[in-house]
Design a protein around this motif. Structure first.
Motif, PDB file in Angstrom:
ATOM      1  N   GLN A  40      -2.620  -0.881   0.577  1.00 19.05           N
ATOM      2  CA  GLN A  40      -2.596  -2.070   1.426  1.00 19.05           C
ATOM      3  C   GLN A  40      -1.892  -1.837   2.760  1.00 19.05           C
ATOM      4  OE1 GLN A  40      -0.329  -1.357  -0.696  1.00 19.05           O
ATOM      5  NE2 GLN A  40       1.623  -2.166   0.013  1.00 19.05           N
ATOM      6  N   GLY A  41      -1.193  -0.752   2.915  1.00 18.42           N
ATOM      7  CA  GLY A  41      -0.500  -0.471   4.161  1.00 18.42           C
ATOM      8  C   GLY A  41       0.942  -0.933   4.142  1.00 18.42           C
ATOM      9  N   ARG A  52      -8.032   4.142  13.152  1.00 17.45           N
ATOM     10  CA  ARG A  52      -7.106   4.680  12.176  1.00 17.45           C
ATOM     11  C   ARG A  52      -6.940   6.187  12.422  1.00 17.45           C
ATOM     12  NH1 ARG A  52      -7.375   1.870   6.380  1.00 17.45           N
ATOM     13  NH2 ARG A  52      -7.136   0.142   7.832  1.00 17.45           N
ATOM     14  N   TYR A  63      -1.061   3.853   5.865  1.00 19.87           N
ATOM     15  CA  TYR A  63      -1.887   3.684   4.683  1.00 19.87           C
ATOM     16  C   TYR A  63      -1.980   4.985   3.907  1.00 19.87           C
ATOM     17  CZ  TYR A  63      -3.680  -0.431   7.179  1.00 19.87           C
ATOM     18  OH  TYR A  63      -3.819  -1.622   7.843  1.00 19.87           O
ATOM     19  N   CYS A  83       3.598   6.240  -2.215  1.00 18.38           N
ATOM     20  CA  CYS A  83       2.340   5.610  -2.611  1.00 18.38           C
ATOM     21  C   CYS A  83       2.163   5.850  -4.110  1.00 18.38           C
ATOM     22  CB  CYS A  83       1.186   6.209  -1.826  1.00 18.38           C
ATOM     23  SG  CYS A  83      -0.441   5.581  -2.262  1.00 18.38           S
ATOM     24  N   TRP A 126      -8.087   2.805  -0.783  1.00 13.54           N
ATOM     25  CA  TRP A 126      -6.965   2.677   0.138  1.00 13.54           C
ATOM     26  C   TRP A 126      -5.889   1.760  -0.410  1.00 13.54           C
ATOM     27  CZ3 TRP A 126      -6.873   4.988   5.040  1.00 13.54           C
ATOM     28  CH2 TRP A 126      -8.036   5.666   5.398  1.00 13.54           C
ATOM     29  N   TRP A 169      -2.734  10.347   4.190  1.00 15.48           N
ATOM     30  CA  TRP A 169      -1.995   9.294   4.876  1.00 15.48           C
ATOM     31  C   TRP A 169      -2.637   9.078   6.249  1.00 15.48           C
ATOM     32  CZ3 TRP A 169       1.833   6.382   2.788  1.00 15.48           C
ATOM     33  CH2 TRP A 169       2.486   6.864   1.646  1.00 15.48           C
TER      34      TRP A 169
END
Length: 123
Positions: free
Chosen positions: A115-116, A44, A94, A21, A113, A35
């Motif tokens: 974008q995944g 989530r 994420y 990330c 956050w 995470w």
């Protein structure tokens, strides 16, 4: 602040993947980074968290002993090394940041956050 996650993909059970990330902005070193993962229809789920200095990260029970998170404040990156992957690890992963530096295991404790990235583990 923008977060960009990468490194997802398809892997067989027992294999490994490394997610990364990358963050923009100057204040990365003060953020607590986390995470999370999510599958359709479920909430989530917390996976891992790491404090400002990178010391004493902590993990969700389902990944403890298999996943490791680390950060490089100079590069403004946080990584998630995932070993011994299982089909139940399949999810969108994420990265997230908390500007207070406190973090936690709950999504609403985080301010921004990525974008995944999709991780799929085949059996």
């Amino acid at each position: 602040v923008q977060l960009q996650a990468s490194g997802g993909g398809l892997v067989q059970a027992g294999g490994s993947l490394r997610l990364s990330c990358a963050a923009s902005g100057r204040a990365f070193s003060i953020y607590f980074m986390g995470w999370f993962r999510q599958v359709p229809g479920k909430e989530r789920e917390f996976v891992a968290g790491i404090g400002r200095s990178g010391g004493t990260p902590y993990y969700g029970d389902s990944v403890k002993g298999r996943f490791t998170t680390s950060r490089d404040n100079a590069k403004k990156t946080v990584d998630l090394q995932m070993n011994s992957l299982k089909p139940e690890d399949t999810a969108v992963y994420y990265c997230a940041g908390d500007r207070t530096g406190i973090g936690g295991r709950v999504p609403n404790e985080y301010d921004f956050w990525g974008q995944g990235t999709q991780v799929t583990v085949s059996s």
